[in-house]
Design a protein around this motif. Structure first.
Motif, PDB file in Angstrom:
ATOM      1  N   PRO C  44       0.820  -1.212   0.000  1.00  0.00           N
ATOM      2  CA  PRO C  44       0.000   0.000   0.000  1.00  0.00           C
ATOM      3  C   PRO C  44       0.856   1.266   0.000  1.00  0.00           C
ATOM      4  CG  PRO C  44      -0.011  -1.038   2.151  1.00  0.00           C
ATOM      5  CD  PRO C  44       0.700  -1.976   1.240  1.00  0.00           C
ATOM      6  N   ASP C  45       0.257   2.358  -0.531  1.00  0.00           N
ATOM      7  CA  ASP C  45       1.052   3.593  -0.631  1.00  0.00           C
ATOM      8  C   ASP C  45       0.892   4.502   0.583  1.00  0.00           C
ATOM      9  OD1 ASP C  45      -1.432   4.636  -0.923  1.00  0.00           O
ATOM     10  OD2 ASP C  45      -1.149   5.383  -2.973  1.00  0.00           O
ATOM     11  N   GLY C  46      -0.009   4.130   1.506  1.00  0.00           N
ATOM     12  CA  GLY C  46      -0.127   4.905   2.740  1.00  0.00           C
ATOM     13  C   GLY C  46      -0.800   6.248   2.585  1.00  0.00           C
ATOM     14  N   LYS C  47      -1.374   6.496   1.403  1.00  0.00           N
ATOM     15  CA  LYS C  47      -2.067   7.772   1.195  1.00  0.00           C
ATOM     16  C   LYS C  47      -3.508   7.668   1.695  1.00  0.00           C
ATOM     17  CE  LYS C  47       0.694  10.534  -1.230  1.00  0.00           C
ATOM     18  NZ  LYS C  47       1.154  11.808  -0.632  1.00  0.00           N
ATOM     19  N   GLY C  48      -4.069   8.765   2.109  1.00  0.00           N
ATOM     20  CA  GLY C  48      -5.461   8.754   2.544  1.00  0.00           C
ATOM     21  C   GLY C  48      -5.660   9.689   3.712  1.00  0.00           C
ATOM     22  N   ASP C  49      -6.898   9.698   4.213  1.00  0.00           N
ATOM     23  CA  ASP C  49      -7.224  10.595   5.315  1.00  0.00           C
ATOM     24  C   ASP C  49      -6.552  10.160   6.603  1.00  0.00           C
ATOM     25  OD1 ASP C  49      -8.763  12.052   3.654  1.00  0.00           O
ATOM     26  OD2 ASP C  49     -10.672  11.109   4.239  1.00  0.00           O
ATOM     27  N   VAL C  50      -5.961  11.119   7.291  1.00  0.00           N
ATOM     28  CA  VAL C  50      -5.369  10.828   8.594  1.00  0.00           C
ATOM     29  C   VAL C  50      -6.420  11.105   9.656  1.00  0.00           C
ATOM     30  CG1 VAL C  50      -3.535  11.429  10.185  1.00  0.00           C
ATOM     31  CG2 VAL C  50      -3.087  11.372   7.734  1.00  0.00           C
ATOM     32  N   LYS C  51      -7.110  10.043  10.071  1.00  0.00           N
ATOM     33  CA  LYS C  51      -8.147  10.185  11.091  1.00  0.00           C
ATOM     34  C   LYS C  51      -8.456   8.813  11.680  1.00  0.00           C
ATOM     35  CE  LYS C  51     -12.056   9.375   8.126  1.00  0.00           C
ATOM     36  NZ  LYS C  51     -12.784   9.881   7.009  1.00  0.00           N
ATOM     37  N   GLY C  52      -9.200   8.784  12.750  1.00  0.00           N
ATOM     38  CA  GLY C  52      -9.590   7.506  13.352  1.00  0.00           C
ATOM     39  C   GLY C  52      -8.578   6.990  14.360  1.00  0.00           C
ATOM     40  N   ASP C  53      -8.741   5.694  14.711  1.00  0.00           N
ATOM     41  CA  ASP C  53      -7.915   5.100  15.761  1.00  0.00           C
ATOM     42  C   ASP C  53      -6.705   4.386  15.182  1.00  0.00           C
ATOM     43  OD1 ASP C  53     -10.017   5.821  17.345  1.00  0.00           O
ATOM     44  OD2 ASP C  53     -10.914   3.805  17.407  1.00  0.00           O
ATOM     45  N   ILE C  54      -5.594   4.482  15.884  1.00  0.00           N
ATOM     46  CA  ILE C  54      -4.489   3.544  15.653  1.00  0.00           C
ATOM     47  C   ILE C  54      -3.956   3.101  17.008  1.00  0.00           C
ATOM     48  CG2 ILE C  54      -3.693   4.260  13.362  1.00  0.00           C
ATOM     49  CD1 ILE C  54      -1.498   5.907  14.860  1.00  0.00           C
ATOM     50  N   LYS C  78      -1.889  17.784  16.282  1.00  0.00           N
ATOM     51  CA  LYS C  78      -1.823  18.303  14.917  1.00  0.00           C
ATOM     52  C   LYS C  78      -2.841  17.653  13.997  1.00  0.00           C
ATOM     53  CE  LYS C  78       2.810  20.083  14.599  1.00  0.00           C
ATOM     54  NZ  LYS C  78       4.144  19.976  14.000  1.00  0.00           N
ATOM     55  N   ASN C  79      -3.342  16.488  14.377  1.00  0.00           N
ATOM     56  CA  ASN C  79      -4.281  15.770  13.520  1.00  0.00           C
ATOM     57  C   ASN C  79      -5.583  15.543  14.283  1.00  0.00           C
ATOM     58  OD1 ASN C  79      -2.525  14.927  11.061  1.00  0.00           O
ATOM     59  ND2 ASN C  79      -1.309  14.441  12.876  1.00  0.00           N
ATOM     60  N   ALA C  80      -6.477  16.504  14.185  1.00  0.00           N
ATOM     61  CA  ALA C  80      -7.741  16.373  14.899  1.00  0.00           C
ATOM     62  C   ALA C  80      -8.467  15.128  14.400  1.00  0.00           C
ATOM     63  CB  ALA C  80      -8.595  17.615  14.670  1.00  0.00           C
ATOM     64  N   GLY C  81      -9.123  14.432  15.294  1.00  0.00           N
ATOM     65  CA  GLY C  81      -9.876  13.248  14.899  1.00  0.00           C
ATOM     66  C   GLY C  81      -9.065  11.967  14.945  1.00  0.00           C
ATOM     67  N   VAL C  82      -7.806  12.073  15.390  1.00  0.00           N
ATOM     68  CA  VAL C  82      -7.005  10.860  15.526  1.00  0.00           C
ATOM     69  C   VAL C  82      -6.892  10.506  17.006  1.00  0.00           C
ATOM     70  CG1 VAL C  82      -4.703   9.857  15.275  1.00  0.00           C
ATOM     71  CG2 VAL C  82      -5.653  11.261  13.453  1.00  0.00           C
ATOM     72  N   THR C  83      -7.154   9.249  17.329  1.00  0.00           N
ATOM     73  CA  THR C  83      -6.908   8.791  18.695  1.00  0.00           C
ATOM     74  C   THR C  83      -5.914   7.644  18.658  1.00  0.00           C
ATOM     75  OG1 THR C  83      -8.833   7.371  18.526  1.00  0.00           O
ATOM     76  CG2 THR C  83      -9.122   9.450  19.703  1.00  0.00           C
ATOM     77  N   VAL C  84      -5.077   7.576  19.697  1.00  0.00           N
ATOM     78  CA  VAL C  84      -4.010   6.586  19.722  1.00  0.00           C
ATOM     79  C   VAL C  84      -4.130   5.734  20.982  1.00  0.00           C
ATOM     80  CG1 VAL C  84      -1.521   6.236  19.787  1.00  0.00           C
ATOM     81  CG2 VAL C  84      -2.467   8.101  18.431  1.00  0.00           C
ATOM     82  N   ASP C  85      -4.205   4.427  20.782  1.00  0.00           N
ATOM     83  CA  ASP C  85      -4.182   3.474  21.891  1.00  0.00           C
ATOM     84  C   ASP C  85      -2.712   3.138  22.146  1.00  0.00           C
ATOM     85  OD1 ASP C  85      -4.843   1.542  23.774  1.00  0.00           O
ATOM     86  OD2 ASP C  85      -5.079  -0.024  22.256  1.00  0.00           O
ATOM     87  N   PRO C 344      -3.184   4.852   6.399  1.00  0.00           N
ATOM     88  CA  PRO C 344      -2.750   6.242   6.218  1.00  0.00           C
ATOM     89  C   PRO C 344      -2.338   6.903   7.528  1.00  0.00           C
ATOM     90  CG  PRO C 344      -4.758   5.824   4.972  1.00  0.00           C
ATOM     91  CD  PRO C 344      -4.514   4.612   5.800  1.00  0.00           C
ATOM     92  N   THR C 345      -3.117   6.696   8.575  1.00  0.00           N
ATOM     93  CA  THR C 345      -2.780   7.309   9.858  1.00  0.00           C
ATOM     94  C   THR C 345      -1.506   6.696  10.426  1.00  0.00           C
ATOM     95  OG1 THR C 345      -5.143   7.539  10.200  1.00  0.00           O
ATOM     96  CG2 THR C 345      -3.740   7.961  12.087  1.00  0.00           C
ATOM     97  N   ALA C 346      -1.370   5.367  10.283  1.00  0.00           N
ATOM     98  CA  ALA C 346      -0.173   4.702  10.773  1.00  0.00           C
ATOM     99  C   ALA C 346       1.062   5.256  10.061  1.00  0.00           C
ATOM    100  CB  ALA C 346      -0.288   3.200  10.565  1.00  0.00           C
ATOM    101  N   ALA C 347       0.967   5.405   8.736  1.00  0.00           N
ATOM    102  CA  ALA C 347       2.104   5.914   7.968  1.00  0.00           C
ATOM    103  C   ALA C 347       2.424   7.347   8.394  1.00  0.00           C
ATOM    104  CB  ALA C 347       1.795   5.860   6.473  1.00  0.00           C
TER     105      ALA C 347
END
Lengths: 295, 334, 452
Positions: C44-54, C78-85, C344-347
């Motif tokens: 995968p190229d890792g492109k996409g929306d940076v949001k959601g859980d990782i 810096k990335n609203a909408g991202v949560t990290v476990d 995408p978020t992981a990348a």
């Protein structure tokens, strides 16, 4: 077994305790016990004393006293991490209390059935019960994790607590079976003749008499749950769910900087609830029964 | 097993049941009563039993048996945790005995440990339980303090403490030096390392002691007093009253102690840092199993080791239960 | 009759229940890895929306957890909408947990790894190759030296983790003891025979109870340094041992000679030594030299100041040889798991952690020198940088300037090679085996498992 040495006379004219000075015997007995305790507990005492030393002097020597007495380890240890140890202690208490309650309930009813009731399939089921203890737990870790992951129980206390409510600790069931079986059967036979049902016999007669077993089970469950590291490590990710052993482990870092001072300080604090629970539970349960005695 | 027949007390000096009869007037229901109970009551008892067993049966089916059966299946596979298990038949079992010197080493380490530590643990705990069953001042405090080592569990501090005691410059060697005895490191010497693990086990005798202590608490005072009135000395009272009544718990502690000793893991794991060293001298069975399963990613092999141990322990337990009929005395028999 | 039926049916339900669980378990053990395989080939190229859980997991204790958490907070800020476990544990426990998670196809999205273990995971296709993400620009490697990036490659040549911190092994020297013994530091460009000579000379003048070296024969990293300096191959293309038995015999003979002369600590004391570098004999002033992870200089110095007030230590490069310096790099970095459902978020996270200037300054090279040269230079320019940390980073720059070798460790390296190597030399040092026997034992054990 006792500190008095006895002549092997089959008949004694005087009661034995008058042959030796009771005060002297007591002094000797206490002295022996205290000596044994000091030897046994020296490492623990050392750990307590080390927890009051500055971080970088901890492993210096075997002595107990340092001129640089400090409380820093306790202060820093307690407030370490994004949260602090008060949270870990609360979490540990929650998990421990729920586990004890589950274990007592599930193990006692199961043990009663195996110890006192006859039913078809008993031999087979009892063998199965013992069989579950014979497999080293290391190999069921992975299948269990897969199961709890399927149930979406990761990051909750459910995997640590729920199994206890279903009597997965065969050890305690077996322990209670042995205790109950050593109670005279006449007691429940006569209750049965009085028209008591199985549930009443269980709750009114067997349980009160099996208090030492219940106290022991509660105590052991407390220790096991309180000290459990692997379960919380696997199932709890979020720091706000962490229990005390996870907090303690975070003072160690094989690849960076460890905080042995804070580790020792918090280890000492984490011992306190177990010791306290032990004192309370044995007062209530062991001593309580001894004074009531068996009828 | 649960209906092992009558066991006679070890000596014929004072039979507890005779004393019991003396003390409560001897009104006891006839034994035949159970046998002549009608069918209906038997059925009702069986139903009651299964009602009592519901939680455990659910737990067995839901949490315990599934993972066990799955691990039995894994023992016949090559399974590295990360990819799918592959069926290999009995290869793992064969390999243990033909191509794995470390496996055989772990068996011998574990056997020595079991044979030495279990009897010692039982004797020490029983003696201390008897001592702490007396009424004396500070009793509660003493019991709690003797119990402290058992409370430490697998605490990470143990490794540091053990080095402190058994290291080359440790407390033990300092004490020996007073008597002019020179000795090298205990934990660091392959010939002595297992001894230090056995000491660690004995140090934490508290749990076994507590079970004995709870059992001693259950012995009716009247029995012991009656025996004393009959003129039995302390030793005699112990062997004719206390010991027979304690047999169910001695049986329990001996059986569980042996099983736990075979599965012993934590002590060696903590003291050796998980290696089983020095030079594999503390490579316990389950420690090696853990290394194979989790570090070397050989979970199939680890499962096979576990199931072989289960088979051995099952055979041992069956034998032990069979011996129980000769020496264990339950209160529900006469 | 009814009773019997009742029992039968109970037993049946029980067994059926158990069997059902077993089937359920077997079901999740298998199957899913097919998708992992597919993911492995699709890059995968890792492109996409940076949001959601990782989920992000790393090893470390309290002090590293705080630094890592600070960076994660910057990322989510810096990335609203991202949560990290966040998941962390000490090194050994960390891998136990990771393997259990992997068995359940439940690896965290972002996993911290090193070259020493990476191929345990690449072999089984549980990690995503990052090459597609590098090509698409989702992950930037332009500011990282090539030798360091290459340390993140698997045996198949694809990039599997992005090194953010480059640890290296150096020789730690207690300079106070070395000065007392009148030997100072070894000269620049010293080789292995200079080194053994240096240790032997020092030993004669060291105080009682202090040795010139730790038990070097049982240290895999010293051996790796020796093979690199002498141009030996560590592993062949199948991941089996690439050097000869004679090489290892020669190497162990060198160390065992020192041990027998009393230049190293005894086998017994070595077995007692705590594994953490900040609790080693070097850190306690009982050994004058030892191999030391470069980034352990700061904590080890702290211990030394407490144990032997007034003593100081430093780190120097490994001994050189005909084929150059023996310093190998052991970088750590983040990988992305094949079961990650938010690539995408992981990348974006992996890129942020490694390349963001502020993040890098805040993390302060806690786990090896920052691999991003801009981050590294910014830290070196900071006047508040402690002297020991500054030395750690400068020595790294010195090593990287000499273009150090990149070692690709085969599957099983950490669990089999290191363990077996230490045990085999232990047998020699306890006098239980001859060097020849121990070498045979090591070769048998290691080759049976390496690369599989």
């Amino acid at each position: 077994m006792t500190t008095t040495t006895l002549p092997k006379a089959p008949l004694q004219i005087y009661p034995r305790r008058k042959t030796t000075n009771p005060v002297l015997a007591a002094v000797i007995r206490h002295a022996l016990i205290i000596c044994a305790l000091v030897i046994m507990l020296y490492p623990v005492i050392w750990m307590v004393s080390a927890s009051f030393r500055p971080e970088n002097e901890i492993f210096n020597g075997l002595g107990l006293f340092s001129p640089n007495f400090t409380l820093d380890n306790y202060v820093n240890g307690w407030t370490s991490g994004s949260l602090n140890f008060s949270r870990y202690f609360l979490n540990s208490f929650l998990v421990t209390v729920l586990s004890i309650a589950g274990n007592l309930l599930a193990c006692s009813v199961t043990a009663y059935a195996f110890a006192r009731l006859s039913f078809p399939g008993k031999k087979f089921l009892f063998a199965l019960l013992l069989g579950t203890m014979l497999l080293p737990s290391q190999v069921t870790l992975v299948p269990q994790y897969i199961l709890f992951n399927k149930l979406e129980w990761i990051n909750t206390y459910l995997p640590l607590v729920v199994p206890h409510w279903f009597g997965v600790d065969a050890f305690f069931i077996f322990l209670m079976v042995q205790f109950i079986r050593s109670l005279p059967r006449e007691l429940d036979e006569s209750a049965r003749l009085d028209g008591c049902g199985h549930f009443r016999i269980f709750s009114r007669i067997i349980m009160p008499l099996a208090m030492p077993a219940i106290g022991t089970t509660a105590m052991f469950t407390f220790i096991n749950t309180w000290n459990d590291f692997l379960g919380p490590l696997l199932y709890l990710n979020r720091t706000d769910l962490w229990t005390v052993p996870l907090g303690l482990n975070s003072f160690l870092d094989a690849t960076g900087e460890s905080s042995y001072g804070a580790l020792f300080a918090m280890s000492v604090l984490s011992l306190a609830p177990i010791v306290g629970f032990f004192i309370v539970s044995q007062r209530l349960l062991l001593e309580g029964v001894a004074t009531t005695g068996l009828k | 097993m649960s209906d092992a027949p009558v066991a006679r007390p070890l000596t014929n000096a004072v039979r507890p049941e005779v004393l019991a009869d003396k003390s409560d007037g001897g009104a006891r229901p006839a034994h035949g009563a159970r046998g002549t109970r009608n069918m209906k009551s038997k059925t009702r008892e069986a139903i009651a039993a299964y009602v009592f067993l519901i939680p455990w049966l659910l737990g067995l089916a839901g949490f315990t048996l599934g993972p066990m059966i799955y691990s039995l299946y894994l023992s016949f596979t090559s399974y590295d945790l990360l990819s799918d298990p592959r069926w290999v038949g009995f290869r793992n079992y064969v390999q243990m005995f033909t191509a794995d010197p470390r496996y055989l080493k772990s068996v011998s380490v574990t056997l020595i440990y079991v044979v030495v530590s279990v009897p010692l643990l039982l004797i020490v705990s029983m003696l201390l339980a008897l001592l702490l069953n007396k009424s004396m001042k500070f009793l509660t405090g003493y019991r709690a303090l003797f119990y402290v080592p058992s409370l430490l569990g697998a605490s990470v501090a143990i490794a540091a403490l053990w080095r402190l005691v058994f290291g080359a410059d440790g407390i033990l060697n300092k004490a020996l030096a007073v008597f002019g005895i020179q000795h090298g490191s205990w934990v660091g010497n392959p010939d002595d390392a297992l001894t230090t693990i056995i000491t660690l086990t004995l140090w934490a005798f508290g749990s076994t002691m507590i079970i004995f202590l709870a059992g001693l608490k259950q012995i009716p005072k009247e029995l012991s007093e009656a025996a004393a009135m009959d003129g039995a000395g302390t030793l005699r009272r112990f062997f004719s009253v206390t010991l027979p009544l304690m047999t169910p718990l001695i049986f329990f502690n001996a059986l569980m102690g042996t099983i736990h000793a075979f599965q012993s893991f934590t002590g060696a794991y903590v003291v050796s840092g998980g290696t089983g060293g020095p030079a594999d001298s503390t490579l316990f069975y389950t420690l090696y199993l853990y290394q194979r399963g989790f570090a070397q990613l050989d979970m199939g092999y680890a499962s096979a080791m576990a199931w072989l141990l289960l088979a051995v322990l099952a055979a041992f337990s069956a034998f032990f239960f069979w011996t129980a009929r000769f020496w264990v005395h339950y209160g529900d028999e006469s | 009759m009814r009773k019997a039926q009742h029992v039968k049916s109970t037993r049946f339900t029980l067994l059926a229940g158990a069997a059902a669980t077993a089937i359920l378990l077997a079901g999740c053990g298998g199957g899913t890895s097919v998708t992992a395989n597919q993911a492995g080939t699709s890059a995968p190229d890792g492109k996409g929306d940076v949001k959601g859980d990782i989920q992000v997991s790393w090893w470390g204790g309290d002090s590293r957890n705080q630094k890592t958490n600070a960076v994660i907070d910057m990322f989510t800020g810096k990335n609203a909408g991202v949560t990290v476990d966040r998941q962390s544990a000490d090194f050994a426990k960390y891998f136990d947990k990771l393997n259990v998670q992997a068995a359940s196809k439940n690896l965290p999205c972002v996993v911290q790894l090193q070259g020493r273990q990476i191929n345990d995971y690449t072999k089984r296709n549980v990690l995503l190759p990052l090459d597609g993400m590098v090509d698409s620009g989702a992950i930037d490697i332009s500011d990282i030296p090539k030798a360091v990036v290459d340390a993140g490659r698997g045996t198949d040549g694809k990039l599997y983790f992005l090194p953010y911190g480059a640890a290296y092994d150096a020789v730690g020297v207690n300079t106070t003891l070395a000065d007392q013994a009148g030997v100072g530091l070894p000269a620049d460009g010293y080789n292995w025979s200079d080194f053994t000579q240096y240790l032997t000379t020092a030993q004669a003048k060291l105080p009682e109870g202090v040795t010139a070296a730790n038990i070097g024969g049982g240290r895999p990293n010293y051996f790796i340094g020796w093979t690199q300096a002498n141009g030996k191959t560590l592993f062949d293309k199948d991941g089996k041992l690439g050097f000869s038995k004679d090489d290892l015999k020669q190497y162990w003979a060198m160390w065992d000679d020192l041990r027998q002369k009393g230049v190293t600590i005894s086998a017994q004391k070595s077995a007692e030594e705590p594994t953490a570098p900040d609790q080693s004999y070097l850190a306690h002033g009982e050994s004058m030299t030892d191999t030391l992870p470069g980034n352990a200089l700061t904590p080890a110095t702290k211990t030394l100041t407490g144990a032997k007030p007034g003593q100081e230590m430093t780190t120097i490069p490994f001994p050189s040889g005909p084929k150059g310096s023996g310093n190998a790099l052991y970088p750590s970095g983040f990988a992305i798991s094949a079961n990650c459902n938010n690539i995408p978020t992981a990348a974006a996270f992996v890129n942020f952690f490694t390349n963001d200037l502020e993040a890098g300054k805040s993390f302060a090279s806690d786990n090896g020198a920052a691999t991003n040269t801009k981050v590294l230079d910014a830290q070196l320019a900071d006047p508040a940088l402690s002297a020991t940390k500054k030395h750690e980073l400068e020595l790294y720059k010195q090593i990287i300037a000499k273009n150090p070798p990149t070692i690709v460790f085969p599957a099983g390296y950490q669990s089999v090679f290191e363990d077996s190597f230490k045990r085999a030399y232990q047998e020699v040092s306890y006098g239980r085996m001859s060097i020849d026997q121990a070498v045979d034992k090591f070769f048998t054990e290691a080759n049976a498992k390496l690369g599989q």
